[in-house]
Design an enzyme around this catalytic site. Structure first.
Site, PDB file in Angstrom:
ATOM      1  N   TRP A 112     -20.295   9.467 -20.917  1.00 52.60           N
ATOM      2  CA  TRP A 112     -20.769   9.554 -19.535  1.00 52.60           C
ATOM      3  C   TRP A 112     -22.156  10.192 -19.494  1.00 52.60           C
ATOM      4  O   TRP A 112     -22.513  10.989 -20.363  1.00 52.60           O
ATOM      5  CB  TRP A 112     -19.793  10.372 -18.693  1.00 52.60           C
ATOM      6  CG  TRP A 112     -18.394   9.807 -18.631  1.00 52.60           C
ATOM      7  CD1 TRP A 112     -17.294  10.271 -19.293  1.00 52.60           C
ATOM      8  CD2 TRP A 112     -17.962   8.671 -17.873  1.00 52.60           C
ATOM      9  NE1 TRP A 112     -16.195   9.503 -18.990  1.00 52.60           N
ATOM     10  CE2 TRP A 112     -16.568   8.512 -18.108  1.00 52.60           C
ATOM     11  CE3 TRP A 112     -18.604   7.779 -17.005  1.00 52.60           C
ATOM     12  CZ2 TRP A 112     -15.815   7.507 -17.519  1.00 52.60           C
ATOM     13  CZ3 TRP A 112     -17.853   6.776 -16.418  1.00 52.60           C
ATOM     14  CH2 TRP A 112     -16.480   6.644 -16.672  1.00 52.60           C
ATOM     15  N   GLU A 134       0.826  -1.206   0.000  1.00 53.27           N
ATOM     16  CA  GLU A 134       0.000   0.000   0.000  1.00 53.27           C
ATOM     17  C   GLU A 134       0.860   1.255   0.000  1.00 53.27           C
ATOM     18  O   GLU A 134       0.538   2.249  -0.666  1.00 53.27           O
ATOM     19  CB  GLU A 134      -0.929  -0.003   1.219  1.00 53.27           C
ATOM     20  CG  GLU A 134      -1.979  -1.104   1.209  1.00 53.27           C
ATOM     21  CD  GLU A 134      -2.898  -1.017   0.004  1.00 53.27           C
ATOM     22  OE1 GLU A 134      -3.536   0.037  -0.176  1.00 53.27           O
ATOM     23  OE2 GLU A 134      -2.963  -1.991  -0.763  1.00 53.27           O
ATOM     24  N   TRP A 152     -15.901  10.080 -13.597  1.00 55.63           N
ATOM     25  CA  TRP A 152     -15.119   9.955 -12.368  1.00 55.63           C
ATOM     26  C   TRP A 152     -14.665  11.301 -11.804  1.00 55.63           C
ATOM     27  O   TRP A 152     -14.364  11.406 -10.612  1.00 55.63           O
ATOM     28  CB  TRP A 152     -13.913   9.031 -12.594  1.00 55.63           C
ATOM     29  CG  TRP A 152     -12.972   9.431 -13.693  1.00 55.63           C
ATOM     30  CD1 TRP A 152     -12.986   9.001 -14.977  1.00 55.63           C
ATOM     31  CD2 TRP A 152     -11.856  10.337 -13.597  1.00 55.63           C
ATOM     32  NE1 TRP A 152     -11.974   9.572 -15.704  1.00 55.63           N
ATOM     33  CE2 TRP A 152     -11.259  10.384 -14.880  1.00 55.63           C
ATOM     34  CE3 TRP A 152     -11.309  11.100 -12.567  1.00 55.63           C
ATOM     35  CZ2 TRP A 152     -10.147  11.181 -15.143  1.00 55.63           C
ATOM     36  CZ3 TRP A 152     -10.198  11.887 -12.827  1.00 55.63           C
ATOM     37  CH2 TRP A 152      -9.627  11.930 -14.102  1.00 55.63           C
ATOM     38  N   ASN A 191     -10.878   1.779   2.841  1.00 52.20           N
ATOM     39  CA  ASN A 191     -10.302   1.656   1.505  1.00 52.20           C
ATOM     40  C   ASN A 191     -11.087   0.723   0.590  1.00 52.20           C
ATOM     41  O   ASN A 191     -11.295   1.022  -0.588  1.00 52.20           O
ATOM     42  CB  ASN A 191      -8.849   1.176   1.593  1.00 52.20           C
ATOM     43  CG  ASN A 191      -8.176   1.139   0.235  1.00 52.20           C
ATOM     44  OD1 ASN A 191      -8.066   2.167  -0.428  1.00 52.20           O
ATOM     45  ND2 ASN A 191      -7.751  -0.027  -0.203  1.00 52.20           N
ATOM     46  N   TRP A 202      -9.346   6.722  -8.389  1.00 51.55           N
ATOM     47  CA  TRP A 202     -10.564   6.929  -9.169  1.00 51.55           C
ATOM     48  C   TRP A 202     -10.413   6.418 -10.594  1.00 51.55           C
ATOM     49  O   TRP A 202     -11.315   5.774 -11.136  1.00 51.55           O
ATOM     50  CB  TRP A 202     -10.974   8.406  -9.158  1.00 51.55           C
ATOM     51  CG  TRP A 202     -11.867   8.664  -7.988  1.00 51.55           C
ATOM     52  CD1 TRP A 202     -11.522   9.147  -6.759  1.00 51.55           C
ATOM     53  CD2 TRP A 202     -13.271   8.379  -7.918  1.00 51.55           C
ATOM     54  NE1 TRP A 202     -12.614   9.180  -5.934  1.00 51.55           N
ATOM     55  CE2 TRP A 202     -13.710   8.724  -6.615  1.00 51.55           C
ATOM     56  CE3 TRP A 202     -14.206   7.881  -8.819  1.00 51.55           C
ATOM     57  CZ2 TRP A 202     -15.032   8.571  -6.205  1.00 51.55           C
ATOM     58  CZ3 TRP A 202     -15.527   7.733  -8.422  1.00 51.55           C
ATOM     59  CH2 TRP A 202     -15.927   8.074  -7.123  1.00 51.55           C
ATOM     60  N   TRP A 238       2.194   1.674  -3.488  1.00 56.08           N
ATOM     61  CA  TRP A 238       1.158   2.243  -4.366  1.00 56.08           C
ATOM     62  C   TRP A 238       1.172   3.764  -4.287  1.00 56.08           C
ATOM     63  O   TRP A 238       1.042   4.457  -5.308  1.00 56.08           O
ATOM     64  CB  TRP A 238      -0.227   1.740  -3.952  1.00 56.08           C
ATOM     65  CG  TRP A 238      -0.719   0.519  -4.657  1.00 56.08           C
ATOM     66  CD1 TRP A 238      -0.876  -0.724  -4.135  1.00 56.08           C
ATOM     67  CD2 TRP A 238      -1.170   0.421  -6.023  1.00 56.08           C
ATOM     68  NE1 TRP A 238      -1.370  -1.585  -5.089  1.00 56.08           N
ATOM     69  CE2 TRP A 238      -1.569  -0.917  -6.250  1.00 56.08           C
ATOM     70  CE3 TRP A 238      -1.265   1.338  -7.078  1.00 56.08           C
ATOM     71  CZ2 TRP A 238      -2.067  -1.354  -7.480  1.00 56.08           C
ATOM     72  CZ3 TRP A 238      -1.751   0.898  -8.305  1.00 56.08           C
ATOM     73  CH2 TRP A 238      -2.142  -0.424  -8.497  1.00 56.08           C
TER      74      TRP A 238
END
Length: 470
Positions: free
Chosen positions: A308, A276, A361, A343, A384, A279
């Site tokens: 969208w 994590e 998004w 998360n 996202w 990341w």
């Protein structure tokens, strides 16, 4: 005299810019510059603004132990901060300005503007890589290009980590400067930048407690992290992300504590938490190499063709936790009330917005930044775009989270749901994930699902296929 410009690095320990400035033995002064109009345009959450304000008071105390005064300025924008900083540096006869690099586009352009503005003066600007364990450009593939996929990035990152000793350094005490003790811009806890604030009192801001939170997690919880982190009703995550976001903790401090007293190989829980942290650095590297990510663009070009939907009512239902899907609504209410979201649920609600409601998004990204106490642009944007299947390292567009399946798997008894949706308290476990199937559903005040999962999943597959084939 040397000046250290604090931004999202609100700590004295393991702060590269501060440490290098104090090594000289010269007097050092620190400054923090509030920029409310830029913060507004960047959707800074009022709860994070409050944490920053509280942290500044603690930072001032930590700096005082080093004989360093913290000065404070408020201007409107990043550009204004450059002009204000130059004026301050000249008035104090500063010879060097030290700062830690930030990799987002606006932030990097601000620092380039500072470099240009002082070029004609005798002041030297020294920029340090501090936010990541390894600076962007130092973890690359065999073609010397940056990684666009996480797994090979992590492999190269950890290989370098294993070969290089981890250093966590502390600044030195410097010679005090009497003239600064009475400086008109000296920071005071009464300073209140002109920006909305929401209480962050649930999160300690003092250095001693933050360090202890890190120690406690690594001593007591991290070995079970891989087993508990996906269950929102459990206290299975570190809850340290707010401190990483404002720089009250560094990644080096986290990794050093993670490995403290450990003999390789480390436990599965430690490995997962380490991933994590990697990341976070991965998304920082991407922001550096792809300025378009700071400008609202998709990482993959074909995603520009996605059609969208414009659904203000459905967007509002999602924001307010009134979609009729309990796990989604519980997560959104957790965010709205606490400024934090588990998360696993960040992925669930992001998938719901983009794959069930077919809403861009951008809307979710901005809503998160405007409400999260741990809002960090690179990580938020990366998360996202990962969920929307528009980013790098994204699985094919058919990654569509089933909210009922996620709920049943990670909140089987509905403990998390009932905590945040007390109106569903009476719903039996059998129906807690799909209350619309409960025969007595009319007895509870809870909305029906605003969309049908199966229908919207099929539409998502169609919309994404059309975009790829365009």
């Amino acid at each position: 005299m040397r000046l250290v410009w604090f931004r999202r690095d609100l700590r004295v320990e393991d702060n590269s810019a501060l440490i290098e400035a104090t090594k000289t033995g010269e007097p050092v002064v620190a400054v923090y510059i509030a920029t409310p109009k830029t913060w507004q345009s960047h959707d800074l959450a009022p709860i994070q603004a409050d944490l920053v304000a509280r942290r500044l008071a603690c930072l001032q105390q930590d700096l005082a132990l080093l004989n360093i005064e913290l000065l404070y300025l408020q201007v409107d924008t990043f550009s204004d901060s450059v002009e204000a900083l130059q004026r301050l540096a000249l008035s104090l006869n500063v010879t060097h300005i030290h700062l830690n690099r930030e990799y987002e586009w606006n932030e990097s352009q601000r620092d380039e503007e500072l470099k240009s503005s002082i070029a004609s003066t005798s002041i030297e600007l020294i920029r340090h890589h501090d936010k990541c364990l390894f600076p962007p450009g130092s973890v690359v593939n065999k073609q010397q290009q940056y990684f666009k996929v996480f797994t090979p990035f992590k492999r190269a990152y950890l290989a370098r980590f294993a070969a290089q000793p981890l250093m966590v350094s502390k600044p030195s005490v410097v010679e005090s400067s009497d003239e600064l003790r009475q400086h008109q811009l000296r920071y005071s806890p009464e300073c209140s930048f002109d920006y909305p604030r929401k209480s962050s009192q649930a999160y300690p801001a003092d250095t001693k407690t933050i360090r202890q939170l890190l120690r406690d997690f690594c001593n007591e919880s991290v070995d079970d992290y891989h087993q508990q982190r996906d269950f929102p009703a459990l206290f299975g995550t570190s809850k340290l992300s707010p401190y990483l976001a404002i720089g009250a903790l560094s990644i080096r401090q986290c990794l050093a504590r993670l490995y403290y007293g450990q003999q390789p190989p480390i436990s599965a829980g430690r490995e997962i938490w380490q991933s994590e942290l990697v990341w976070r650095d991965f998304y920082q590297h991407l922001i550096h190499f792809e300025p378009k990510l700071s400008k609202g663009h998709n990482f993959v070009s074909w995603a520009d063709n996605i059609q969208w939907h414009h659904e203000p009512d459905k967007l509002a239902a999602w924001q307010q936790g009134k979609t009729g899907y309990p796990i989604v609504d519980a997560a959104m209410r957790q965010l709205n009330q606490t400024g934090w979201m588990h998360n696993r649920l960040r992925m669930v609600v992001a998938s719901f917005l983009t794959k069930h409601l077919h809403i861009h998004w951008h809307h979710g990204e901005r809503y998160f930044m405007a409400n999260l106490i741990d809002g960090d642009y690179p990580a938020n944007n990366g998360g996202w775009q990962w969920s929307a299947s528009t980013g790098c390292d994204a699985q094919p567009y058919f990654r569509i989270f089933n909210p009922m399946a996620q709920s049943e798997k990670f909140d089987a008894k509905g403990a998390f749901i009932r905590h945040w949706l007390p109106e569903l308290e009476a719903v039996p476990d059998k129906f807690i994930h799909q209350p619309w199937l409960w025969p007595n559903v009319s007895s509870v005040s809870y909305p029906s699902p605003i969309v049908d999962h199966k229908t919207e999943r099929a539409l998502t597959l169609q919309l994404f296929k059309q975009a790829k084939d365009f």
